[in-house]
Design a protein around this motif. Structure first.
Motif, PDB file in Angstrom:
ATOM      1  N   GLY A  97       0.785  -1.226   0.000  1.00 22.25           N
ATOM      2  CA  GLY A  97       0.000   0.000   0.000  1.00 22.25           C
ATOM      3  C   GLY A  97       0.815   1.274   0.000  1.00 22.25           C
ATOM      4  N   GLY A  98       2.132   1.180  -0.164  1.00 24.54           N
ATOM      5  CA  GLY A  98       2.965   2.378  -0.186  1.00 24.54           C
ATOM      6  C   GLY A  98       3.340   2.895   1.186  1.00 24.54           C
ATOM      7  N   VAL A  99       3.115   2.077   2.217  1.00 25.02           N
ATOM      8  CA  VAL A  99       3.422   2.459   3.592  1.00 25.02           C
ATOM      9  C   VAL A  99       4.812   1.936   3.947  1.00 25.02           C
ATOM     10  CG1 VAL A  99       2.751   2.157   6.016  1.00 25.02           C
ATOM     11  CG2 VAL A  99       0.987   2.462   4.252  1.00 25.02           C
ATOM     12  N   THR A 100       5.643   2.801   4.539  1.00 23.70           N
ATOM     13  CA  THR A 100       7.004   2.407   4.890  1.00 23.70           C
ATOM     14  C   THR A 100       7.259   2.418   6.393  1.00 23.70           C
ATOM     15  OG1 THR A 100       7.713   4.693   4.505  1.00 23.70           O
ATOM     16  CG2 THR A 100       8.002   3.130   2.692  1.00 23.70           C
ATOM     17  N   THR A 101       6.382   3.042   7.169  1.00 24.45           N
ATOM     18  CA  THR A 101       6.505   3.074   8.629  1.00 24.45           C
ATOM     19  C   THR A 101       5.122   2.945   9.235  1.00 24.45           C
ATOM     20  OG1 THR A 101       8.452   4.523   8.555  1.00 24.45           O
ATOM     21  CG2 THR A 101       7.258   4.413  10.641  1.00 24.45           C
ATOM     22  N   VAL A 102       5.018   2.142  10.301  1.00 24.71           N
ATOM     23  CA  VAL A 102       3.751   2.029  11.026  1.00 24.71           C
ATOM     24  C   VAL A 102       3.997   2.285  12.501  1.00 24.71           C
ATOM     25  CG1 VAL A 102       2.749   0.399   9.374  1.00 24.71           C
ATOM     26  CG2 VAL A 102       3.978  -0.472  11.384  1.00 24.71           C
ATOM     27  N   ILE A 103       2.949   2.760  13.184  1.00 30.63           N
ATOM     28  CA  ILE A 103       2.969   2.893  14.636  1.00 30.63           C
ATOM     29  C   ILE A 103       1.817   2.048  15.167  1.00 30.63           C
ATOM     30  CG2 ILE A 103       3.050   4.445  16.607  1.00 30.63           C
ATOM     31  CD1 ILE A 103       3.891   6.684  14.795  1.00 30.63           C
ATOM     32  N   ASP A 104       2.181   1.038  15.956  1.00 28.40           N
ATOM     33  CA  ASP A 104       1.244   0.000  16.376  1.00 28.40           C
ATOM     34  C   ASP A 104       0.567   0.372  17.688  1.00 28.40           C
ATOM     35  OD1 ASP A 104       0.177  -2.664  15.850  1.00 28.40           O
ATOM     36  OD2 ASP A 104       1.284  -3.295  17.636  1.00 28.40           O
ATOM     37  N   MET A 105      -0.709   0.006  17.799  1.00 26.15           N
ATOM     38  CA  MET A 105      -1.493   0.292  18.986  1.00 26.15           C
ATOM     39  C   MET A 105      -1.242  -0.743  20.092  1.00 26.15           C
ATOM     40  SD  MET A 105      -3.115   3.088  18.767  1.00 26.15           S
ATOM     41  CE  MET A 105      -3.517   4.335  17.529  1.00 26.15           C
ATOM     42  N   PRO A 106      -1.501  -0.360  21.362  1.00 22.76           N
ATOM     43  CA  PRO A 106      -1.076  -1.200  22.487  1.00 22.76           C
ATOM     44  C   PRO A 106      -2.084  -2.236  22.955  1.00 22.76           C
ATOM     45  CG  PRO A 106      -1.886   0.890  23.311  1.00 22.76           C
ATOM     46  CD  PRO A 106      -1.973   0.967  21.804  1.00 22.76           C
ATOM     47  N   ASN A 107      -3.305  -2.261  22.402  1.00 13.41           N
ATOM     48  CA  ASN A 107      -4.337  -3.155  22.941  1.00 13.41           C
ATOM     49  C   ASN A 107      -4.183  -4.571  22.389  1.00 13.41           C
ATOM     50  OD1 ASN A 107      -5.197  -1.584  20.603  1.00 13.41           O
ATOM     51  ND2 ASN A 107      -7.135  -2.674  20.726  1.00 13.41           N
ATOM     52  N   THR A 108      -3.082  -5.197  22.832  1.00 12.56           N
ATOM     53  CA  THR A 108      -2.761  -6.570  22.492  1.00 12.56           C
ATOM     54  C   THR A 108      -3.009  -7.435  23.725  1.00 12.56           C
ATOM     55  OG1 THR A 108      -0.463  -5.983  22.984  1.00 12.56           O
ATOM     56  CG2 THR A 108      -1.123  -5.969  20.686  1.00 12.56           C
ATOM     57  N   GLY A 385       7.572  12.252  16.553  1.00 15.44           N
ATOM     58  CA  GLY A 385       8.974  12.308  16.915  1.00 15.44           C
ATOM     59  C   GLY A 385       9.959  11.695  15.957  1.00 15.44           C
ATOM     60  N   ILE A 386       9.552  11.463  14.704  1.00 19.87           N
ATOM     61  CA  ILE A 386      10.482  10.874  13.729  1.00 19.87           C
ATOM     62  C   ILE A 386      10.668  11.769  12.514  1.00 19.87           C
ATOM     63  CG2 ILE A 386      10.188   8.479  14.461  1.00 19.87           C
ATOM     64  CD1 ILE A 386       8.141   8.106  12.236  1.00 19.87           C
ATOM     65  N   GLY A 387      10.314  13.035  12.655  1.00 12.71           N
ATOM     66  CA  GLY A 387      10.421  13.962  11.538  1.00 12.71           C
ATOM     67  C   GLY A 387      11.845  14.313  11.157  1.00 12.71           C
ATOM     68  N   ASP A 388      12.820  13.949  12.012  1.00 11.05           N
ATOM     69  CA  ASP A 388      14.211  14.209  11.671  1.00 11.05           C
ATOM     70  C   ASP A 388      14.765  13.195  10.680  1.00 11.05           C
ATOM     71  OD1 ASP A 388      14.099  12.115  13.521  1.00 11.05           O
ATOM     72  OD2 ASP A 388      16.039  12.616  14.407  1.00 11.05           O
ATOM     73  N   ARG A 389      13.988  12.109  10.403  1.00 15.93           N
ATOM     74  CA  ARG A 389      14.490  11.115   9.462  1.00 15.93           C
ATOM     75  C   ARG A 389      13.422  10.576   8.517  1.00 15.93           C
ATOM     76  NH1 ARG A 389      16.584   5.721  12.319  1.00 15.93           N
ATOM     77  NH2 ARG A 389      16.798   5.196  10.106  1.00 15.93           N
ATOM     78  N   LYS A 390      12.155  10.857   8.776  1.00 13.71           N
ATOM     79  CA  LYS A 390      11.069  10.305   7.973  1.00 13.71           C
ATOM     80  C   LYS A 390      10.118  11.407   7.513  1.00 13.71           C
ATOM     81  CE  LYS A 390      11.984   5.824   8.932  1.00 13.71           C
ATOM     82  NZ  LYS A 390      12.386   4.835   7.920  1.00 13.71           N
ATOM     83  N   GLY A 391       9.298  11.079   6.504  1.00 10.89           N
ATOM     84  CA  GLY A 391       8.134  11.887   6.182  1.00 10.89           C
ATOM     85  C   GLY A 391       8.258  12.869   5.043  1.00 10.89           C
ATOM     86  N   ARG A 392       9.483  13.083   4.522  1.00 13.00           N
ATOM     87  CA  ARG A 392       9.653  14.050   3.434  1.00 13.00           C
ATOM     88  C   ARG A 392      10.747  13.568   2.497  1.00 13.00           C
ATOM     89  NH1 ARG A 392      11.984  18.481   6.618  1.00 13.00           N
ATOM     90  NH2 ARG A 392      12.398  16.748   8.048  1.00 13.00           N
ATOM     91  N   ILE A 393      10.647  13.980   1.254  1.00 10.93           N
ATOM     92  CA  ILE A 393      11.713  13.700   0.294  1.00 10.93           C
ATOM     93  C   ILE A 393      12.663  14.878   0.324  1.00 10.93           C
ATOM     94  CG2 ILE A 393      12.281  13.279  -2.123  1.00 10.93           C
ATOM     95  CD1 ILE A 393       9.679  11.762  -2.396  1.00 10.93           C
ATOM     96  N   VAL A 394      13.681  14.736   1.161  1.00  3.69           N
ATOM     97  CA  VAL A 394      14.678  15.769   1.409  1.00  3.69           C
ATOM     98  C   VAL A 394      16.027  15.082   1.560  1.00  3.69           C
ATOM     99  CG1 VAL A 394      15.473  17.523   3.057  1.00  3.69           C
ATOM    100  CG2 VAL A 394      13.044  17.345   2.519  1.00  3.69           C
ATOM    101  N   ALA A 395      17.065  15.643   0.982  1.00  6.41           N
ATOM    102  CA  ALA A 395      18.396  15.071   1.105  1.00  6.41           C
ATOM    103  C   ALA A 395      18.769  14.925   2.579  1.00  6.41           C
ATOM    104  CB  ALA A 395      19.422  15.946   0.382  1.00  6.41           C
ATOM    105  N   GLY A 396      19.287  13.747   2.928  1.00  5.18           N
ATOM    106  CA  GLY A 396      19.700  13.457   4.288  1.00  5.18           C
ATOM    107  C   GLY A 396      18.714  12.619   5.063  1.00  5.18           C
TER     108      GLY A 396
END
Length: 487
Positions: A97-108, A385-396
């Motif tokens: 589906g074009g998803v590269t990162t997920v954040i999982d919910m705790p109700n396990t 809290g992962i915007g320093d490495r994910k979420g945009r097409i930017v060099a680095g």
């Protein structure tokens, strides 16, 4: 249009991967060109015709290069519920589906309410996930003190259920307990992620109406009043404590307007809409029954229209799938016993794009892709809290992206489904748009261009993160600035 920062450092012996011939969706806008990847990071954003040497080159053939989708609302059912979903299947569905990162919910089973259990959960997943991942932490009325020990490595966000259902039994019903959770979260710089429906309202209705006997009675038994009451309570708690909150799966017009007004007034409140609430209406629940039974319930066509307007106008911060698979057997039970929830991580991007294009034919594909990149990638990265490495097409940044064909027209069938449950509520839908290639940290983890799809290696990692929220004692609770919608 300003020119993006194109290059970090040149590769002495060529790049690991180069994508050419794309329409690249960057924070500055859509441009013709591509990207170069080195050691899992975007080394350069390329201009038209640039084709540097690389170990592998992909010709996008005019497709859009979108930042990888960050689905901040999935239930991959680990641990304890692996008979209906697991990380092998859930991450395959995400990659397709074009998803590269997920954040999982705790109700396990057991729920993730002990900070030290986060590492143990990550160990269960290691070597099984195509996509990178984070966790939302959980809280019960008996585990509130655990929030004092929670560290950003374990989670930067805490899920609070203000009502429950079959797979969410840990509800915060005590007003004093809820108040304390908000206070501690503000003090510690934790973002609360809320299922904001009032359990007391639903208890009154259950006593008065009884349990629904058919799906025509399901939505009236779980009406908008539950969400409106809870949203109003959340606004007052945020005013009192300054807590940063993100309300998931908002379902009604009234909630959307109230939360947008609160955000406009400067309160650190954001919200999510799901592809399901954008795609279906209450009449579909009557027709399809348990297959699209959700919590919160799916509302009217008017609510659906207003949620779409909020999404396009910039009021919605994130889109999420609320990927919550159940088996066919579970969905075949009585109205009272069938659990709410359906798979959706694979369908999220395509369902949202299909709806956008059909509802707003006056908007260009560039405008639609830009908005999807904001709510599907950049804003969830910033919120969690992962915007320093994910979420945009930017060099680095990490080389996470998907090649998306906006003109592909195809019919969803059970044969496309990668989730372990083996079914989709969208079977028989004619979709417009399709993610053809998904790249996570420079590795192709999904290639659907041939007759048989090809998956990559399950080398997704448990991401570290930094809190994106300032503790109240150090200043106002932080919330990402609103990103304008397309003109």
């Amino acid at each position: 249009m300003s020119t993006p920062d194109r290059t970090t450092a040149p590769a002495a012996a060529g790049y690991d991967l180069v994508v050419t011939g794309a329409r690249v969706v960057t924070p500055q806008g859509v441009l013709e060109g591509g990207v170069a990847v080195s050691e899992g990071r975007i080394a350069a954003v390329l201009g038209p015709g640039e084709t540097p040497a690389a170990a592998r080159t992909i010709d996008a053939e005019g497709r859009y290069l979108l930042p990888g989708v960050i689905d901040s609302h999935v239930h991959f059912r680990t641990p304890g519920l692996l008979y209906k979903e697991d990380w092998e299947h859930g991450s395959r569905a995400a990659a397709a589906g074009g998803v590269t990162t997920v954040i999982d919910m705790p109700n396990t089973q057991p729920p993730l309410i002990e900070p030290d259990d986060a590492a143990a959960k990550a160990a269960m997943i290691d070597g099984k996930s195509l996509v990178d991942y984070r966790f939302h932490f959980g809280v019960t009325e008996d585990s509130i003190d655990n929030l004092y020990r929670l560290q950003p490595r374990q989670a930067t966000s805490v899920k609070v259920f203000m009502t429950g259902h079959h797979t969410a039994p840990h509800v915060i019903r005590d007003p004093q307990a809820l108040d304390r959770i908000f206070a501690i979260a503000a003090e510690r710089g934790i973002r609360l992620v809320l299922h904001a429906e009032d359990d007391g309202v639903f208890a009154l209705l259950d006593d008065y109406l009884g349990e629904p006997e058919g799906y025509d009675a399901y939505e009236p038994s779980r009406p908008r009043s539950g969400g409106i009451v809870a949203a109003a309570r959340v606004v007052e708690l945020v005013r009192r404590h300054g807590t940063s909150v993100h309300i998931v799966h908002v379902s009604s017009s009234e909630e959307s307007v109230l939360l947008r007004a609160a955000n406009r007034a400067g309160l650190p409140i954001t919200f999510e809409v799901t592809s399901h609430h954008l795609s279906f209406s209450a009449s579909d629940t009557q027709r399809l029954g348990a297959r699209i039974r959700l919590s919160p319930a799916i509302r009217s066509l008017d609510d659906q229209r207003d949620l779409w307007n909020a999404l396009l106008e910039g009021g919605v911060a994130t889109i999420g799938s609320d990927h919550a698979p159940h088996t066919v057997e579970e969905k075949s039970r009585s109205v009272q016993a069938s659990p709410p929830g359906l798979p959706g991580v694979q369908e999220l991007l395509t369902a949202v794009f299909t709806g956008m294009r059909r509802r707003h034919p006056e908007l260009s594909t560039d405008e639609l892709m830009t908005r999807i990149a904001q709510v599907g990638s950049a804003q969830p990265a910033a919120l969690f809290g992962i915007g320093d490495r994910k979420g945009r097409i930017v060099a680095g940044l990490d080389a996470d992206f998907t090649l998306f064909d906006p003109d592909a027209v195809w019919i969803m069938s059970a044969g496309h489904v990668q989730a372990k449950c083996g079914w989709s509520a969208y079977e028989g839908w004619t979709f417009t748009g399709r993610p053809d290639v998904t790249v996570r940290r420079g590795e192709v983890i999904w290639d659907g261009r041939g007759e048989s799809p090809v998956f990559g290696s399950p080398t997704g990692i448990w991401l570290d993160a930094e809190s994106s929220v300032l503790p109240v004692e150090n200043g106002p609770a932080a919330v990402p600035a609103a990103v304008p919608a397309p003109a």
